[in-house]
Design a protein around this motif. Sequence first.
Motif, mmCIF file in Angstrom:
data_model
loop_
_atom_site.group_PDB
_atom_site.id
_atom_site.type_symbol
_atom_site.label_atom_id
_atom_site.label_comp_id
_atom_site.label_asym_id
_atom_site.label_seq_id
_atom_site.Cartn_x
_atom_site.Cartn_y
_atom_site.Cartn_z
ATOM 1 N N ILE A 167 -1.327 -12.354 16.067
ATOM 2 C CA ILE A 167 -1.981 -12.652 17.341
ATOM 3 C C ILE A 167 -1.028 -12.361 18.505
ATOM 4 O O ILE A 167 0.149 -12.735 18.476
ATOM 5 C CB ILE A 167 -2.444 -14.135 17.385
ATOM 6 C CG1 ILE A 167 -3.474 -14.413 16.289
ATOM 7 C CG2 ILE A 167 -3.019 -14.496 18.758
ATOM 8 C CD1 ILE A 167 -4.763 -13.642 16.375
ATOM 9 N N GLU A 169 -2.092 -13.412 9.556
ATOM 10 C CA GLU A 169 -3.041 -13.219 10.653
ATOM 11 C C GLU A 169 -2.540 -13.942 11.916
ATOM 12 O O GLU A 169 -2.561 -13.386 13.007
ATOM 13 C CB GLU A 169 -4.412 -13.736 10.238
ATOM 14 C CG GLU A 169 -5.497 -13.311 11.180
ATOM 15 C CD GLU A 169 -6.865 -13.270 10.524
ATOM 16 O OE1 GLU A 169 -7.710 -14.052 10.958
ATOM 17 O OE2 GLU A 169 -7.089 -12.461 9.598
ATOM 18 N N THR A 170 -2.067 -15.168 11.749
ATOM 19 C CA THR A 170 -1.541 -15.932 12.876
ATOM 20 C C THR A 170 -0.370 -15.198 13.527
ATOM 21 O O THR A 170 -0.254 -15.142 14.750
ATOM 22 C CB THR A 170 -1.070 -17.329 12.403
ATOM 23 O OG1 THR A 170 -2.159 -17.977 11.759
ATOM 24 C CG2 THR A 170 -0.599 -18.174 13.568
ATOM 25 N N PRO A 202 -3.810 -16.363 5.927
ATOM 26 C CA PRO A 202 -3.799 -17.005 7.255
ATOM 27 C C PRO A 202 -2.471 -16.857 8.001
ATOM 28 O O PRO A 202 -2.456 -16.593 9.208
ATOM 29 C CB PRO A 202 -4.084 -18.476 6.937
ATOM 30 C CG PRO A 202 -4.734 -18.476 5.598
ATOM 31 C CD PRO A 202 -4.221 -17.275 4.858
ATOM 32 N N GLY A 203 -1.347 -17.039 7.312
ATOM 33 C CA GLY A 203 -0.052 -17.010 7.984
ATOM 34 C C GLY A 203 0.257 -15.664 8.606
ATOM 35 O O GLY A 203 0.882 -15.589 9.670
ATOM 36 N N SER A 240 -6.180 -10.074 19.129
ATOM 37 C CA SER A 240 -6.818 -11.391 19.173
ATOM 38 C C SER A 240 -7.968 -11.357 18.171
ATOM 39 O O SER A 240 -8.216 -10.326 17.533
ATOM 40 C CB SER A 240 -7.342 -11.689 20.585
ATOM 41 O OG SER A 240 -8.317 -10.734 20.933
ATOM 42 N N LYS A 241 -8.660 -12.467 18.034
ATOM 43 C CA LYS A 241 -9.803 -12.524 17.125
ATOM 44 C C LYS A 241 -10.796 -11.431 17.514
ATOM 45 O O LYS A 241 -11.011 -11.171 18.691
ATOM 46 C CB LYS A 241 -10.462 -13.901 17.253
ATOM 47 C CG LYS A 241 -11.491 -14.195 16.185
ATOM 48 C CD LYS A 241 -11.822 -15.688 16.211
ATOM 49 C CE LYS A 241 -13.193 -16.027 15.646
ATOM 50 N NZ LYS A 241 -13.638 -15.398 14.450
ATOM 51 N N GLU A 288 0.545 -21.146 3.621
ATOM 52 C CA GLU A 288 -0.219 -20.297 4.550
ATOM 53 C C GLU A 288 -0.394 -18.893 3.988
ATOM 54 O O GLU A 288 -0.853 -17.979 4.665
ATOM 55 C CB GLU A 288 0.495 -20.218 5.895
ATOM 56 C CG GLU A 288 0.445 -21.511 6.677
ATOM 57 C CD GLU A 288 1.337 -21.447 7.901
ATOM 58 O OE1 GLU A 288 1.267 -20.426 8.602
ATOM 59 O OE2 GLU A 288 2.112 -22.392 8.110
#
Length: 166
Positions: A50, A46-47, A43-44, A4-5, A66
């Motif tokens: 998760i 990293e998403t 970003p893509g 998670s973050k 992304e």
Amino acid sequence: MNISKNTVVKMHYSVMDKDGNAIDSSFDNEPLEFIIGTGFLIPGLETALIDKKEGDTFTAEVPAAEGYGERHDGLMQAVPKSMFEGMEIEPGMQFRATTDEGEQTVIIIEIQDEDVVIDGNHPLSGIDLTFDVEVLGVREATPEELEHGHIHKEGGCCASNEDCCD
Ligand code: ZN
């Protein structure tokens, strides 16, 4: 523990384009290790990480938007050859340039009689990417790591980040 973050992820990856051409891989090198949420990854990807956990392997399709962004024709331009005076230049050469957008990597596309055509797009912009990822480890980031925005390996900040401490 799930990703998670603000968790620290250690992972291997390989990446290829839509046609299956290999672009890059960490499998023969050191794994990547970074804090999720600091913009270290595109970003893509990293998403896609998760909620994954240690030992997970997965494939992530990341569209250009992304990933490294769409291509912008405006970032291709011809500049006078005199700008490169004293430099040995050839097509494919990359260099850092200061532009209106800040520091960016620019690639020489073509050398003409008077001008040099350069491209400020990221080399992977406009390309849909497929990542194969293996998650090697997940842990909480320490408060100090979060404050610095980067990981600390054994030995602390200065042992992990060459640019951080003199
Ligand atoms: Zn630090």
